[in-house]
Write a protein that holds these residues in place. Structure first.
Motif, mmCIF file in Angstrom:
data_model
loop_
_atom_site.group_PDB
_atom_site.id
_atom_site.type_symbol
_atom_site.label_atom_id
_atom_site.label_comp_id
_atom_site.label_asym_id
_atom_site.label_seq_id
_atom_site.Cartn_x
_atom_site.Cartn_y
_atom_site.Cartn_z
ATOM 1 N N UNK A 120 15.760 -0.178 -4.463
ATOM 2 C CA UNK A 120 14.605 1.041 -4.878
ATOM 3 C C UNK A 120 13.794 0.919 -3.804
ATOM 4 N N UNK A 121 13.361 -0.246 -3.077
ATOM 5 C CA UNK A 121 12.324 -0.154 -1.946
ATOM 6 C C UNK A 121 12.854 -0.049 -0.866
ATOM 7 N N UNK A 122 14.394 -0.312 -0.555
ATOM 8 C CA UNK A 122 14.954 -0.159 0.663
ATOM 9 C C UNK A 122 15.102 1.437 0.825
ATOM 10 N N UNK A 123 15.212 2.450 -0.081
ATOM 11 C CA UNK A 123 15.150 3.689 0.021
ATOM 12 C C UNK A 123 13.761 4.368 0.833
ATOM 13 N N UNK A 124 12.874 3.576 0.751
ATOM 14 C CA UNK A 124 11.682 3.974 1.474
ATOM 15 C C UNK A 124 11.468 3.278 2.591
ATOM 16 N N UNK A 125 12.093 2.185 2.814
ATOM 17 C CA UNK A 125 11.778 1.254 3.823
ATOM 18 C C UNK A 125 11.926 1.888 5.132
ATOM 19 N N UNK A 126 12.769 2.543 5.546
ATOM 20 C CA UNK A 126 12.949 3.453 6.938
ATOM 21 C C UNK A 126 11.812 4.296 7.147
ATOM 22 N N UNK A 127 11.450 5.114 6.426
ATOM 23 C CA UNK A 127 10.546 5.812 6.334
ATOM 24 C C UNK A 127 8.945 5.169 6.388
ATOM 25 N N UNK A 128 8.790 3.955 5.651
ATOM 26 C CA UNK A 128 7.671 3.395 5.832
ATOM 27 C C UNK A 128 7.439 2.745 7.298
ATOM 28 N N UNK A 129 8.581 1.999 7.680
ATOM 29 C CA UNK A 129 8.487 1.333 8.906
ATOM 30 C C UNK A 129 8.302 2.302 10.085
ATOM 31 N N UNK A 130 8.605 3.506 10.046
ATOM 32 C CA UNK A 130 8.379 4.568 11.223
ATOM 33 C C UNK A 130 6.985 5.197 11.198
ATOM 34 N N UNK A 131 6.611 5.370 9.770
ATOM 35 C CA UNK A 131 5.190 5.920 9.638
ATOM 36 C C UNK A 131 3.865 5.038 9.897
ATOM 37 N N UNK A 132 4.002 3.692 9.582
ATOM 38 C CA UNK A 132 2.782 2.976 9.459
ATOM 39 C C UNK A 132 2.943 1.980 10.448
ATOM 40 N N UNK A 133 1.788 1.439 10.854
ATOM 41 C CA UNK A 133 1.578 0.032 11.751
ATOM 42 C C UNK A 133 2.516 -1.079 11.139
ATOM 43 N N UNK A 134 3.155 -1.754 11.593
ATOM 44 C CA UNK A 134 4.102 -2.992 10.992
ATOM 45 C C UNK A 134 3.250 -3.895 10.502
ATOM 46 N N UNK A 135 2.029 -4.369 11.072
ATOM 47 C CA UNK A 135 1.076 -5.467 10.710
ATOM 48 C C UNK A 135 0.485 -5.118 9.306
ATOM 49 N N UNK A 136 -0.100 -3.702 9.207
ATOM 50 C CA UNK A 136 -0.823 -3.504 7.771
ATOM 51 C C UNK A 136 0.369 -3.225 6.823
ATOM 52 N N UNK A 137 1.417 -2.827 7.098
ATOM 53 C CA UNK A 137 2.987 -2.560 6.389
ATOM 54 C C UNK A 137 3.091 -3.940 5.699
ATOM 55 N N UNK A 138 3.218 -4.998 6.633
ATOM 56 C CA UNK A 138 3.573 -6.217 6.423
ATOM 57 C C UNK A 138 2.462 -7.020 5.331
ATOM 58 N N UNK A 139 1.106 -6.878 5.666
ATOM 59 C CA UNK A 139 0.200 -7.282 4.857
ATOM 60 C C UNK A 139 0.096 -6.695 3.236
ATOM 61 N N UNK A 140 0.266 -5.187 3.187
ATOM 62 C CA UNK A 140 0.384 -4.917 1.951
ATOM 63 C C UNK A 140 1.533 -5.031 0.996
ATOM 64 N N UNK A 141 2.895 -5.275 1.897
ATOM 65 C CA UNK A 141 3.919 -5.552 1.134
ATOM 66 C C UNK A 141 3.752 -6.964 0.549
ATOM 67 N N UNK A 142 3.203 -7.824 1.247
ATOM 68 C CA UNK A 142 2.863 -9.190 0.754
ATOM 69 C C UNK A 142 1.968 -9.307 -0.416
ATOM 70 N N UNK A 143 1.049 -8.563 -0.348
ATOM 71 C CA UNK A 143 0.021 -8.374 -1.467
ATOM 72 C C UNK A 143 0.825 -8.107 -2.733
ATOM 73 N N UNK A 144 1.401 -7.120 -2.646
ATOM 74 C CA UNK A 144 2.399 -6.558 -3.793
ATOM 75 C C UNK A 144 3.330 -7.912 -4.429
ATOM 76 N N UNK A 145 4.121 -8.413 -3.261
ATOM 77 C CA UNK A 145 4.843 -9.437 -3.649
ATOM 78 C C UNK A 145 4.288 -10.818 -4.342
ATOM 79 N N UNK A 146 3.179 -10.941 -3.548
ATOM 80 C CA UNK A 146 2.483 -12.286 -4.250
ATOM 81 C C UNK A 146 1.791 -11.883 -5.546
ATOM 82 N N UNK A 147 1.232 -10.778 -5.889
ATOM 83 C CA UNK A 147 0.540 -10.602 -7.097
ATOM 84 C C UNK A 147 1.596 -10.404 -8.256
ATOM 85 N N UNK A 148 2.788 -9.883 -7.922
ATOM 86 C CA UNK A 148 3.656 -9.669 -8.906
ATOM 87 C C UNK A 148 4.363 -10.771 -9.333
#
Length: 459
Positions: free
Chosen positions: A295-323
């Motif tokens: 499910x996440x891969x369906x949006x990954x291409x769009x996300x990596x092209x729209x957002x700065x990679x550093x902030x994207x990585x921080x937000x992704x790590x937050x979701x991964x760690x919290x869950x």
């Protein structure tokens, strides 16, 4: 040492930069995808069935965890040497040899188990040989991707690979559980066949990979503005990566995250096995992970092209760690599966951002060492994970053990937010420029100093 990559110029001879065809239309990429997919599927099945086989053979989570830790230590001990070899030799040949070695060992294991004449010491020895093989040859396919894909398409290629990985994750564990139901020999024989497919695909890549390497050597000899070469050797590659603050910070995060994720999954497998759950039920844990990644891969291409990679990585790590932190508070199967699915929604975008940034930044003659260094940092401390899992399951139970590993991932998310080097990683179009500062002097591959040189144009 620094490296620059001119934009608008092909990285390899295998792909023409103008125009750039979609990845699915590139024959060389499809061949690479077949080789990598076969290797990943075989590794996924083997990685699922072998811990269960060790646990069944020994009857002790601590002993099984110790044997798994020994295998991880063996893998980590040869990873850097394998990456250095990949930079000096034919990558296609290494893919073929590594796959054939995996097929030979697993076929021998299948024969021994099928005949009922495989004692535990030989089972452990074969596992160590498989881990040595995986460590030495395992980073070659990822290093080869840089030779076959244009730099502008690396981010998209990494995001597409995450979708592929999620499909394999969905299928490998349940398939491994089904095969294990027919017997360990049948399951290992299937792994051997998949390794043969990987060897055949690697053989088909020999010409495009050799053409890419020859093109790189020709550009370097002609002085046409290709990448600055990095001295061969493990230490030279490590120095290049650790001398860059962003890469250094990412390597530390990779280490912490992989300890947490792999420890949590090992605790789940061993804990559910102790509860006498059926193998296909245990496989559903990986299925939930794969569903989240799909499910996440369906949006990954769009996300990596729209957002700065550093902030994207921080937000992704937050979701991964919290869950993942929440998984251990309830060991009900439905709850754990739901939290696994939620946590792995962020993994495709996270891997595409971090992995793509690494691949875009490293010089072509250091791609093997850079990929092996990422794997080494991820595995260097991993022998502690199965050992801590075995001790945790016997002393405090599955729930607190899962919470401990989830807390490690949450710690990595906090460190990422506190690091300006991680937060400052830009979008894919500016990856190379961000990782290639232009100092007054550039070090050559032999350590001597060159005169100041203008920076290459960037996108």
């Amino acid at each position: 040492m620094t490296t620059t990559q001119p934009s608008g110029r092909p990285e390899t001879a295998a792909i023409d930069a103008s125009p750039l065809p979609p990845l699915r239309a590139q024959k060389n990429y499809r061949r690479w995808l077949m080789a990598d997919s076969s290797a990943l599927l075989s590794g996924g099945i083997y990685g699922f069935i072998f811990p269960l086989m060790l646990l069944a053979a020994t009857g002790s989570p601590v002993l099984a965890g110790s044997l798994a830790a020994l295998g991880m230590a063996a893998r980590a001990s040869v990873i850097l040497a394998g990456g250095a070899m990949a930079d000096r030799t034919d990558k296609a040949r290494m893919i073929v040899i590594g796959s054939l070695c995996g097929a030979a060992v697993t076929a021998a294991l299948a024969l021994g188990i099928g005949s009922g004449s495989l004692p535990v010491p030989l089972l452990c020895l074969a596992h160590v040989l498989m881990e040595l093989r995986g460590g030495y040859f395992g980073s070659t396919t990822n290093a080869a991707l840089k030779d076959l894909v244009h730099p502008k398409q690396l981010g998209r290629a990494m995001a597409a690979n995450q979708g592929r990985d999620s499909v394999l994750m969905l299928g490998s564990a349940p398939l491994g559980g089904v095969l294990l139901g027919f017997g360990g020999g049948i399951a290992l024989l299937a792994v051997a066949v998949l390794n043969l497919f990987a060897a055949a695909s690697g053989f088909a890549l020999r010409r495009p990979l050799r053409a890419a390497q020859q093109s790189f050597r020709d550009r370097g000899e002609a002085g046409t503005g290709g990448e600055e070469k990095v001295a061969h050797g493990i230490l030279a590659g490590m120095h290049w990566c650790f001398s860059r603050p962003q890469l250094r910070a990412l390597l530390i995060l990779i280490t912490v995250v992989n300890i947490g994720v792999n420890g949590l999954m090992t605790a789940l497998i061993y804990g559910l096995e102790q509860r006498s759950e059926a193998p296909w039920i245990i496989g559903l844990a990986s299925t939930c992970m794969g569903a989240g990644m799909l499910i996440g891969s369906l949006a990954a291409t769009s996300l990596i092209e729209k957002f700065r990679s550093g902030l994207l990585a921080c937000n992704c790590l937050t979701l991964l760690g919290a869950a993942m932190l929440l998984i251990g508070f309830n060991t009900n199967l439905l709850w754990m599966g739901s939290m696994l699915l939620l946590s792995f929604l962020s993994v495709p975008a996270l891997n595409a951002a971090v992995g793509g940034y690494f691949m875009a930044c490293v010089p072509q003659d250091m791609s093997g060492r850079a990929n092996s260094l990422i794997t080494f940092m991820a595995l260097a401390a991993l022998p502690l994970a199965p050992l801590a899992t075995g001790l945790g399951l016997e002393w405090v139970g599955m729930g607190p053990t899962l919470i401990f590993f989830g807390a490690l991932v949450s710690l990595a998310a906090i460190l990422a937010w506190l690091s300006p080097q991680v937060r400052g990683i830009p979008r894919p179009g500016h990856w190379v420029a961000a990782a290639s500062p232009a100092p007054l002097e550039r070090a050559s591959s032999d350590g001597s100093q060159k005169s100041p040189a203008p920076a290459s144009p960037t996108e």
